[in-house]
Structures are given as C-alpha cells and as structure tokens.
Design an enzyme around this catalytic site. Structure first.
Site, PDB file in Angstrom:
ATOM      1  N   LYS A   1      43.668  43.761  49.588  1.00  0.00           N
ATOM      2  CA  LYS A   1      42.458  43.152  49.048  1.00  0.00           C
ATOM      3  C   LYS A   1      42.855  42.132  47.968  1.00  0.00           C
ATOM      4  O   LYS A   1      43.691  42.436  47.114  1.00  0.00           O
ATOM      5  CB  LYS A   1      41.580  44.246  48.428  1.00  0.00           C
TER       6      LYS A   1
ATOM      7  N   LYS B   1      51.092  61.478  35.675  1.00  0.00           N
ATOM      8  CA  LYS B   1      52.234  61.191  34.781  1.00  0.00           C
ATOM      9  C   LYS B   1      52.466  62.324  33.790  1.00  0.00           C
ATOM     10  O   LYS B   1      53.219  62.168  32.831  1.00  0.00           O
ATOM     11  CB  LYS B   1      51.958  59.898  33.996  1.00  0.00           C
TER      12      LYS B   1
ATOM     13  N   LYS C   1      42.684  40.315  41.122  1.00  0.00           N
ATOM     14  CA  LYS C   1      43.572  39.886  40.037  1.00  0.00           C
ATOM     15  C   LYS C   1      44.493  41.031  39.627  1.00  0.00           C
ATOM     16  O   LYS C   1      45.594  40.803  39.156  1.00  0.00           O
ATOM     17  CB  LYS C   1      42.826  39.281  38.857  1.00  0.00           C
TER      18      LYS C   1
HETATM   19  P1  ADP Z   1      39.104  41.617  40.828  1.00  0.00           P
HETATM   20  O1  ADP Z   1      39.327  42.667  41.886  1.00  0.00           O
HETATM   21  O2  ADP Z   1      39.900  40.398  41.091  1.00  0.00           O
HETATM   22  O3  ADP Z   1      39.308  42.176  39.433  1.00  0.00           O
HETATM   23  P2  ADP Z   1      36.332  41.798  40.190  1.00  0.00           P
HETATM   24  O4  ADP Z   1      36.414  43.290  40.269  1.00  0.00           O
HETATM   25  O5  ADP Z   1      36.168  41.172  38.851  1.00  0.00           O
HETATM   26  O6  ADP Z   1      37.590  41.189  40.941  1.00  0.00           O
HETATM   27  O7  ADP Z   1      35.189  41.320  41.170  1.00  0.00           O
HETATM   28  C1  ADP Z   1      34.087  40.509  40.846  1.00  0.00           C
HETATM   29  C2  ADP Z   1      33.222  40.406  42.095  1.00  0.00           C
HETATM   30  O8  ADP Z   1      33.945  39.805  43.181  1.00  0.00           O
HETATM   31  C3  ADP Z   1      32.755  41.770  42.611  1.00  0.00           C
HETATM   32  O9  ADP Z   1      31.431  41.656  43.097  1.00  0.00           O
HETATM   33  C4  ADP Z   1      33.706  42.067  43.760  1.00  0.00           C
HETATM   34  O10 ADP Z   1      33.159  42.926  44.721  1.00  0.00           O
HETATM   35  C5  ADP Z   1      33.980  40.670  44.317  1.00  0.00           C
HETATM   36  N1  ADP Z   1      35.329  40.642  44.891  1.00  0.00           N
HETATM   37  C6  ADP Z   1      36.495  40.701  44.219  1.00  0.00           C
HETATM   38  N2  ADP Z   1      37.552  40.657  45.063  1.00  0.00           N
HETATM   39  C7  ADP Z   1      37.045  40.592  46.317  1.00  0.00           C
HETATM   40  C8  ADP Z   1      37.628  40.529  47.624  1.00  0.00           C
HETATM   41  N3  ADP Z   1      38.932  40.521  47.805  1.00  0.00           N
HETATM   42  N4  ADP Z   1      36.800  40.491  48.680  1.00  0.00           N
HETATM   43  C9  ADP Z   1      35.454  40.486  48.508  1.00  0.00           C
HETATM   44  N5  ADP Z   1      34.843  40.532  47.314  1.00  0.00           N
HETATM   45  C10 ADP Z   1      35.618  40.593  46.212  1.00  0.00           C
END
Ligand code: ADP
Ligand code: TRP
Length: 350
Positions: A219, A138, A222
């Site tokens: 994937k 950016k 959130k």
């Molecule tokens: P987000 O991507 O929703 O912010 P986080 O990064 O807080 O999720 O992830 C918390 C845990 O859940 C981590 O161990 C992450 O690897 C797992 N996790 C999050 N999304 C997925 C997914 N789509 N598939 C598998 N594991 C996931």
C-alpha cells in the site's frame, strides 16, 4: 432534491432524499506531503462527493501534532495540504474549507464527548491497540511511547465529525472504526439526554480505488517510504517511477498486466484505449519493464503537470491561501457555535 452519489462509486452509502442537502465531512492529517494514494483514495472521491453534498473538508492539524512536534514542519505541512486540496480542484466557495485548529469549538466538544466515552472503547481503537501490541512484542511496557493524544484520538475525531452534523464521512478503510466510534459516542449522548442532539454519522468507503500500490507493491503510504508525491518535480517523478519494483521477466517474455503494479498505476492515469493498448503490449511480449515505466511516466506526468503548476502558484501566494482558510474558518465557526449552543443548553453548562 440532491442527486445521489452513483452507487458504483460508494458501497456503504444509503440514500435518503430530504429537502436539504446531506452533509459530508472529512479531514486529512498534515503529517507529510500528499501522495497519489491520498489523491485517488481520498481527495478525488471527496471532491466528487462535494458535487452532491454540502461538504466540510478540513486540515486536521491538531491530529498531526501527535506525530509532528517540529513547529516549522507542522505549519508548512498544513499549508501544503491545504494548497494540495485547492490545486486538486476544491472550490472554497462551495466547500467549507478550514484548519481544525481554527475552530476551537472542536476542543470544547471533545471535552464534552470524553464524559461519554468509555475508556474501554478507546482501548479497542486500532492505532492504540497496534502500539500496545508492538510494545508487548518487544517486552516493553504496554503503554511505552503512547501519548494521550494517540489514546484519545477517536474522541477528537468524533468531535470533528459531530460538531458539523455530518451525515457521511468519506474515509479509507482504516478509518471506519473511528467513524463507528463517533456514532457510538453520539448515541451515548443522545440516550442520556433523551434527545437527538447529535446526528449519527456513517462512513463512506470507496470501493474501486481501495488501495493504491506504492513503488514496492505494498500500500502506498508515507510510513512505508514508497510514495509518489503528488507534486514531485518532473525529474523526481521520473526517477521515482523508474524505481517501481518489477520481477525478473525478460524483454521478449509475454507479461501479465493485472499482476503488474506498473499497470495498476497506469490504469489510474490512462484512458480506456491507452489501457487496452498497453495491456496488449504486455501480453504480446517484446516490451521490457523499462519501456513500461516510460509509458507510466508519460501518463502520470501528463496528469500531474497542471496540478503541480496550480500547487506552485497557490503556495507562492501565502496571503491569499491564508485568506481562503480564514474565510472557511469563519463559516465553520458559525456552524460550530450553533451546535455548541444546542449542546451547552442541553447538558446544563450555564
Ligand atoms: P499515509 O498512509 O500515507 O500516512 P494517510 O493515513 O494520511 O496516508 O491517509 C490520508 C487519506 O488518504 C486517507 O483517507 C487514506 O485512506 C487515503 N490513502 C492513503 N494512502 C492510500 C492508498 N495507498 N490508497 C488509497 N487511499 C489511500
Ligand atoms: N483520522 C483521519 C486519518 O488519519 C483524519 C481525520 C481527523 C478525519 N479527523 C477526521 C477524517 C474527521 C474524517 C473525519 O486519516
């Protein structure tokens, strides 16, 4: 002797049998509500692991502070994530279960570790690098919007891990770099004092549920707004599942289950026979996407209904939830105090 985790579940684990149980530790950042990606990717495998390991699982609330600046949200997210673990089956009598913020030794250890963490190592951490890259694209200042919490995130995470003598850290692929950094930092400390003061941890990555797809096929995360919340109401669940993105194939066309994210999600919730039946209906043609979604809703709701009611029960008794977390914090602190005694003594603080 503890039994090993079945090798088909975990790819990077090495099983060394010792007389005492090995230690598994992981944390979830309460930055939002739990979704089924978190459940299958993190919670369920961690609970399976707790059957074989001495487990320490925590709510990484100070990690969430980097993102969540609204006190009400931070507090309620932390409680909801805690209730989510309990509703999913975590037994607080078996697992040391606590809020990170209840263990102040974490922050003392983080301060010690900072003295052994090169700035260059932090420069290479992927979350920081991604933020810099975005700014550069950016034409902004490279560090715009980057706080020191984000920059030093891996050092705080190293403290979480090293404080509890963790052997294995079950995490998603995106977190392996952080666990490797924790191992590097521990090695730097041990090297300086010529002593095995800190145990060298390793990441444990689950293979077969690598990435749970979201409503749009990316994937589930959130950050992409494509999640199915673990504790959504039945109505909300139905509405979300009807939103799963599909292609434009007509009802009578035969369909390929393996390239359909409805089917990918279905596999997580259905038994082997149900999976085979639905795959056959896909291939035979005559089933529209709407019908496939109804099938998906049926199995998802079947699995999540009891979880949802346990979650609601736990959330309704805040006092009991706090008591569980306080008890966990007490156990965690007694372990943490021991580690800190050992370290303070070795480094020459008092
Ligand atoms: P987000 O991507 O929703 O912010 P986080 O990064 O807080 O999720 O992830 C918390 C845990 O859940 C981590 O161990 C992450 O690897 C797992 N996790 C999050 N999304 C997925 C997914 N789509 N598939 C598998 N594991 C996931
Ligand atoms: N950084 C992890 C995540 O974003 C959460 C976390 C914080 C963690 N401290 C940890 C995970 C220690 C494992 C061990 O998902």
């Amino acid at each position: 002797m503890p039994a090993a985790v079945p090798p088909y579940l975990y790819k990077t684990a090495v099983f060394l049998y010792t007389a005492s149980m090995k230690i598994a530790l992981t944390g979830i950042k309460p930055t939002g509500i739990l979704h089924i990606g978190n459940y299958f990717g993190a919670i369920q495998p961690a609970l399976k692991l707790a059957e074989e390991y001495d487990a320490r699982y925590f709510i990484a609330d100070y990690h969430a502070l980097n993102i969540v600046k609204d006190p009400k949200k931070l507090r309620s997210n932390a409680l909801e994530v805690a209730a989510g673990w309990l509703a999913s089956g975590l037994d607080p009598n078996k697992v040391v279960f606590y809020r990170q913020s209840s263990v102040p030794e974490t922050f003392e250890l983080a301060t010690i570790l900072m003295a052994f963490t090169s700035k260059g190592l932090m420069n290479r951490a992927h979350a920081y690098k991604a933020a810099v890259q975005e700014n550069l694209e950016k034409n902004d200042d490279p560090d715009a919007g980057v706080n020191m919490g984000l920059f030093t995130y891996p050092a705080l995470m190293a403290a979480d891990i090293l404080l509890f003598d963790s052997d294995v850290v079950p995490v998603g692929q995106d977190q392996t770099q952080h666990v490797e950094m924790a191992a590097d930092i521990a090695q730097a400390v041990n090297f300086n004092y010529k002593k095995d003061l800190l145990k060298i941890p390793r990441a444990l990555i689950q293979e077969h549920v690598a990435v749970i797809p979201g409503l749009d096929g990316q994937k589930m995360s959130k950050s992409y707004g494509n999640t199915i919340p673990l504790f959504a109401s039945e109505k909300q669940l139905h509405k979300l599942i009807m939103r799963v993105v599909t292609n434009s194939q007509m009802v009578d066309e035969p369909k390929d289950p393996d390239s359909s994210q409805i089917y990918q999600l279905y596999k997580l919730f259905a038994d082997a026979e149900e999976q085979a039946v639905l795959a056959e209906r896909y291939r035979a043609g005559g089933m529209g996407w709407g019908e496939a979604k109804e099938e998906l809703f049926r199995v998802v709701n079947r699995k999540l209904t009891p979880l949802r009611s346990r979650f609601e029960e736990i959330m309704a008794d805040a006092e009991k939830l706090e008591a569980i977390l306080a008890e966990g914090a007490g156990k965690a602190r007694s372990i943490a105090k021991e580690t800190m005694r050992r370290l303070r003594d070795a480094i020459g603080i008092r």
